[in-house]
Design a protein around this motif. Structure first.
Motif, PDB file in Angstrom:
ATOM      1  N   PRO A  98      44.389  46.872  12.464  1.00  0.00           N
ATOM      2  CA  PRO A  98      44.400  45.627  12.193  1.00  0.00           C
ATOM      3  C   PRO A  98      44.814  44.789  11.178  1.00  0.00           C
ATOM      4  CG  PRO A  98      42.201  46.751  12.463  1.00  0.00           C
ATOM      5  CD  PRO A  98      43.273  47.860  12.382  1.00  0.00           C
ATOM      6  N   ILE A  99      45.151  43.589  11.179  1.00  0.00           N
ATOM      7  CA  ILE A  99      45.737  42.880  10.133  1.00  0.00           C
ATOM      8  C   ILE A  99      44.318  42.410   9.143  1.00  0.00           C
ATOM      9  CG2 ILE A  99      46.313  40.428   9.388  1.00  0.00           C
ATOM     10  CD1 ILE A  99      48.026  40.365  12.040  1.00  0.00           C
ATOM     11  N   GLU A 100      44.513  42.734   7.792  1.00  0.00           N
ATOM     12  CA  GLU A 100      43.479  42.518   6.929  1.00  0.00           C
ATOM     13  C   GLU A 100      43.539  40.970   6.459  1.00  0.00           C
ATOM     14  OE1 GLU A 100      43.365  45.725   4.082  1.00  0.00           O
ATOM     15  OE2 GLU A 100      42.408  47.140   5.693  1.00  0.00           O
ATOM     16  N   ARG A 101      44.824  40.651   6.189  1.00  0.00           N
ATOM     17  CA  ARG A 101      44.939  39.300   5.606  1.00  0.00           C
ATOM     18  C   ARG A 101      46.363  38.870   5.530  1.00  0.00           C
ATOM     19  NH1 ARG A 101      42.490  37.837   1.817  1.00  0.00           N
ATOM     20  NH2 ARG A 101      43.970  36.080   1.022  1.00  0.00           N
ATOM     21  N   ILE A 102      46.653  37.451   5.532  1.00  0.00           N
ATOM     22  CA  ILE A 102      47.943  37.158   5.322  1.00  0.00           C
ATOM     23  C   ILE A 102      48.042  36.940   3.706  1.00  0.00           C
ATOM     24  CG2 ILE A 102      49.537  35.278   5.676  1.00  0.00           C
ATOM     25  CD1 ILE A 102      48.611  36.714   8.082  1.00  0.00           C
ATOM     26  N   THR A 103      49.175  37.460   3.076  1.00  0.00           N
ATOM     27  CA  THR A 103      49.539  37.281   1.711  1.00  0.00           C
ATOM     28  C   THR A 103      50.623  36.345   1.463  1.00  0.00           C
ATOM     29  OG1 THR A 103      51.091  39.139   1.697  1.00  0.00           O
ATOM     30  CG2 THR A 103      48.938  39.886   1.628  1.00  0.00           C
ATOM     31  N   ALA A 104      50.586  36.204   0.317  1.00  0.00           N
ATOM     32  CA  ALA A 104      51.647  35.152  -0.054  1.00  0.00           C
ATOM     33  C   ALA A 104      53.227  35.502   0.423  1.00  0.00           C
ATOM     34  CB  ALA A 104      51.850  35.092  -1.774  1.00  0.00           C
ATOM     35  N   LYS A 105      53.256  37.119   0.438  1.00  0.00           N
ATOM     36  CA  LYS A 105      54.635  37.770   0.752  1.00  0.00           C
ATOM     37  C   LYS A 105      54.695  38.123   2.414  1.00  0.00           C
ATOM     38  CE  LYS A 105      55.924  39.168  -3.670  1.00  0.00           C
ATOM     39  NZ  LYS A 105      56.256  40.493  -4.455  1.00  0.00           N
ATOM     40  N   GLY A 106      53.665  38.048   3.066  1.00  0.00           N
ATOM     41  CA  GLY A 106      53.683  38.676   4.492  1.00  0.00           C
ATOM     42  C   GLY A 106      52.390  38.914   5.023  1.00  0.00           C
ATOM     43  N   VAL A 107      52.283  39.966   5.707  1.00  0.00           N
ATOM     44  CA  VAL A 107      51.025  40.433   6.321  1.00  0.00           C
ATOM     45  C   VAL A 107      50.381  42.039   5.833  1.00  0.00           C
ATOM     46  CG1 VAL A 107      50.205  41.007   8.706  1.00  0.00           C
ATOM     47  CG2 VAL A 107      51.930  39.218   8.377  1.00  0.00           C
ATOM     48  N   LYS A 108      49.345  41.805   5.482  1.00  0.00           N
ATOM     49  CA  LYS A 108      48.946  43.131   5.189  1.00  0.00           C
ATOM     50  C   LYS A 108      47.875  43.710   6.373  1.00  0.00           C
ATOM     51  CE  LYS A 108      46.259  45.658   1.566  1.00  0.00           C
ATOM     52  NZ  LYS A 108      45.572  46.660   2.705  1.00  0.00           N
ATOM     53  N   THR A 109      47.978  44.824   6.949  1.00  0.00           N
ATOM     54  CA  THR A 109      47.337  45.467   8.024  1.00  0.00           C
ATOM     55  C   THR A 109      46.770  46.549   7.128  1.00  0.00           C
ATOM     56  OG1 THR A 109      48.850  47.402   8.464  1.00  0.00           O
ATOM     57  CG2 THR A 109      49.120  44.893   9.616  1.00  0.00           C
ATOM     58  N   SER A 110      45.630  47.482   7.935  1.00  0.00           N
ATOM     59  CA  SER A 110      44.851  48.483   7.357  1.00  0.00           C
ATOM     60  C   SER A 110      45.748  49.571   6.911  1.00  0.00           C
ATOM     61  CB  SER A 110      44.131  48.992   8.560  1.00  0.00           C
ATOM     62  OG  SER A 110      44.581  49.529   9.650  1.00  0.00           O
ATOM     63  N   ASP A 111      47.095  49.659   7.115  1.00  0.00           N
ATOM     64  CA  ASP A 111      47.536  50.793   6.798  1.00  0.00           C
ATOM     65  C   ASP A 111      48.941  50.330   5.964  1.00  0.00           C
ATOM     66  OD1 ASP A 111      49.378  50.011   8.885  1.00  0.00           O
ATOM     67  OD2 ASP A 111      49.940  52.378   9.345  1.00  0.00           O
ATOM     68  N   ALA A 112      49.253  49.125   6.078  1.00  0.00           N
ATOM     69  CA  ALA A 112      50.621  48.761   5.465  1.00  0.00           C
ATOM     70  C   ALA A 112      50.810  47.232   5.096  1.00  0.00           C
ATOM     71  CB  ALA A 112      52.010  49.230   6.211  1.00  0.00           C
TER      72      ALA A 112
END
Length: 539
Positions: A356-370
Motif C-alpha cells: 500500500p501507499i504510505e504517503r505522497i512525498t515531495a519527489k513521488g510516492v512511498k509504498t510499504s516497500d519502496a
C-alpha cells in the motif's frame, strides 16, 4: 466600485450547463418560463468540459448518444467516430449552445455554495461562492452523476513538487509525457483510458492499482461521410431501439439463459459478442448473466481467458484480474489496448493490495516497500458518485433540514426527481432515476420533458408548490431497492452501491441507481402524469 448586492429573480434556476442543463434551459425557454442556468465552469459541456484527460471518450455509440429532439441538429451534426473523443464531444455541446443561443441565459464561473427553501416566500435562495445570490420559484439540479472528483485518502497529497493532475479536473493547457516519469494512481474507467493513451508517448509509466476492474474492448472506428449518411437515414430506428432497451443503449440482452446452452454454444455466443463494438458483451449477453451467479461465472471465466491471452507475464495478469467481483457487476470500462500496455518494458504495475501507499512525498510516492520518484502524478481516483455533487452544496429544505442529513443512510427520492421535504426542487439524472443506469442523453430527454410538462400543468392550474409525499417517496425508494436486489451488483462494493473508500461515510452499501430499466421507469412516469401527478402534493 462596490460589488452589486442585487438578487437575481427567476421562475426557474438551473444548476449546471452540461447536456441536461442545456436541454432543460431550451425546454423552459420554449415553454415561456423565465429561467437562468448557473455553471461552475467557464463554458458549457459539463462532463466534457472538465474531463479533458488523455483518452477520454464515449462508451456509448456516438450516434445513439446525441440528442434526438431536433431534426435540424440530427441533419447538421456529423460524428467522426463511432465512440467519439472528449474534444469532439465538447464541440458537440458548444454546437448546441451556438445553435440555440443558450449562453445568453447562462452565468459561467458561478459555483453554488448553498440553496435554501424560504417557506414564507415559497421560493429558493441560491448563494454562490462569490457571495452573489439568486431567488427562484423552482430549483433544478443538472449536476450529473459523476461530477464531484475525489482525491485518495493518502497523507502528503499536496506535498508533491512535480506536475500533478486529477483526471476529472484536467487543465486546458497541453500536458506532455515524452521523456517523463509518470505515475497514475487508480484503474477505474478514467484511469484505464488515460493509462492506455499516456503509455503511447511516456518515458516511464508506473500504475498504482488498488482494485482491478474487468475491461473489454471498445473496438472504435472512424465514420466516413458515406457511413454518416447511412446512420442519419436510420436515426428513427436507432432512437426507437434505444427507447425499447433496458439502458437505452442499442444493445439488448439475449433472451436465453446462459446455463440452458451447451458449453460450446455458450462459448460461441461469448466469442461473437466479445468481438462486437461497445457494450455488446456486457449489455447484449444472456438475460441471466448479471443476476445468476453460475451464468456470471461462465461469462467471467471467458473474460479471464481473454486477459491472460493478451498479457505476456502471467504474474502481471494475476494482478489485473479481479477476484472480488464478477464481470459486469460494476460498470465496465471499455478499452483500446489497455492490457497490452503492461507488455511494454517502460510500464510497471504496483499492486497496492500487496504494498500500500504510505504517503505522497515531495519527489513521488512511498509504498510499504519502496519509494518512487516521478516528474508527474495523475490521480485517476474517480468521483463521489451520484450524491457527491449534492453533498458539496449546502441544500436545505423545509425547516432548514439538510439534504445531506436526510440522505445519510442513502438516497430517498420520488422517481429520482424530487425529495419529500424539499418543495419545488427537481433533480435531473438524480439518484434512483433511470438515467443513472442509462445511455444518459436518452434519459435526460425523458427527465426534462417530464419536468417541463409538470411545470406547465402547475402554471395552467395556478399552482405554486410541488412536493413528493412521504408515502410516495417511501414506496418508490422501496421499489428501487427491490429491483436492485435482483442484481449481483448489489453484492459488490462500487459507486453504484454507494461505497467509496476515498470518501468518509461512504463505506455502507446502499443503492444509487434504478435497476428496473428505462422502459419501466418511463411507464411509471406516464402513469404518474395520467393520475394528475400522483405522488406529488401540488398546491
Amino acid at each position: 466600485m462596490a460589488k452589486s448586492t442585487a438578487i437575481e429573480r427567476w421562475d426557474v434556476a438551473v444548476v449546471g450547463a452540461g447536456l441536461s442543463g442545456m436541454y432543460q434551459l431550451l425546454k423552459l425557454r420554449q415553454l415561456g418560463f423565465k429561467a437562468r442556468v448557473y455553471e461552475a465552469g467557464g463554458d458549457v459541456g459539463g462532463t466534457w468540459y472538465w474531463n479533458r484527460y488523455p483518452g477520454c471518450r464515449f462508451d456509448s455509440e456516438s450516434w445513439s448518444y446525441g440528442f434526438s429532439f431536433s431534426p435540424e441538429v440530427l441533419k447538421e451534426w456529423n460524428w467522426a467516430e463511432h465512440f467519439s473523443s472528449q474534444p469532439e464531444n465538447l464541440r458537440y455541446c458548444q454546437f448546441l449552445a451556438d445553435k440555440f443561443d443558450l449562453r445568453r441565459d447562462i452565468t459561467f464561473n458561478a459555483r453554488v455554495k448553498s440553496a435554501s427553501w424560504d417557506e414564507a416566500a415559497g421560493e429558493w435562495e441560491v448563494m454562490f461562492e462569490d457571495g452573489k445570490r439568486a431567488r427562484s420559484r423552482f430549483l433544478i439540479t443538472a449536476i450529473g452523476p459523476l461530477s464531484a472528483p475525489t482525491m485518495p485518502n493518502i497523507p502528503g497529497a499536496n506535498d508533491f513538487k512535480g506536475e500533478c493532475y486529477h483526471t476529472g479536473l484536467w487543465p486546458q493547457h497541453e500536458v506532455t509525457f515524452a521523456g517523463k516519469r509518470v505515475a497514475v494512481i487508480g484503474t477505474g474507467a478514467s484511469g484505464v483510458q488515460a493509462i492506455t493513451e499516456i503509455a503511447k508517448t511516456v518515458g516511464h509509466l508506473t500504475v498504482f492499482q488498488r482494485t482491478p476492474n474487468w475491461c473489454t474492448p471498445l473496438r472504435n472506428s472512424r465514420i466516413s461521410p458515406e457511413e454518416m449518411e447511412k446512420i442519419r437515414a436510420r436515426y428513427d430506428d436507432i432512437f426507437r431501439r434505444c427507447r425499447e432497451t433496458w439502458g437505452c443503449f442499442i444493445h439488448t440482452a439475449d433472451q436465453r439463459n446462459a446455463m440452458d446452452l451447451t458449453p460450446e454454444e455458450r462459448e460461441a455466443v461469448f466469442e461473437e459478442l466479445y468481438n462486437q463494438p461497445g457494450f455488446s458483451f456486457w449489455q447484449g449477453n444472456f438475460r441471466d448473466a448479471l443476476i445468476d451467479k453460475a451464468a456470471n461465472d461462465e461469462m467471467t471465466r471467458f473474460v479471464v481467458k481473454k486477459i491472460r491471452a493478451r498479457v505476456k507475464d502471467q504474474k502481471i495478469a494475476d494482478k489485473l484480474i479481479p477476484t472480488n467481483h464478477g464481470y459486469g457487476t460494476r460498470r465496465v470500462p471499455l478499452e483500446s489496448g489497455y492490457y497490452e500496455v503492461y507488455n511494454q518494458p517502460n510500464v510497471r504495475l504496483v499492486d497496492l493490495r500487496e504494498t500500500p501507499i504510505e504517503r505522497i512525498t515531495a519527489k513521488g510516492v512511498k509504498t510499504s516497500d519502496a519509494e518512487y520518484e516521478f516528474d508527474m502524478i495523475i490521480f485517476a481516483t474517480g468521483f463521489d458518485a451520484i450524491t457527491g455533487a449534492f453533498d458539496r452544496i449546502d441544500i436545505r429544505g423545509v425547516g432548514g433540514r439538510k439534504l445531506k442529513d436526510k440522505w445519510a443512510d442513502g438516497p430517498h427520492t420520488y422517481l429520482g426527481l424530487n425529495i419529500a421535504g424539499f418543495p419545488n426542487f427537481l433533480t435531473l439524472v438524480g439518484p434512483h432515476n433511470a438515467a443513472t443506469f442509462c445511455n444518459i442523453p436518452r434519459c435526460i430527454e425523458q427527465n426534462v420533458d417530464f419536468v417541463g410538462d409538470m411545470l406547465v400543468y402547475m402554471r395552467d392550474k395556478g399552482l405554486k408548490r410541488l412536493e413528493a409525499t412521504a408515502e410516495a417517496e417511501d414506496e418508490w425508494t422501496a421499489h428501487v431497492y427491490d429491483t436492485g436486489s435482483k442484481l449481483l451488483a448489489m453484492q459488490v462494493d462500487s459507486w453504484i452501491t454507494g461505497v467509496n473508500k476515498n470518501v468518509a461515510g461512504r463505506q455502507k452499501r446502499t443503492f444509487m441507481a434504478y435497476a428496473g430499466g428505462a422502459p419501466k421507469y418511463r411507464q411509471k412516469c406516464e402513469e404518474v402524469v395520467a393520475g394528475g401527478y400522483e405522488g406529488f402534493a401540488l398546491h
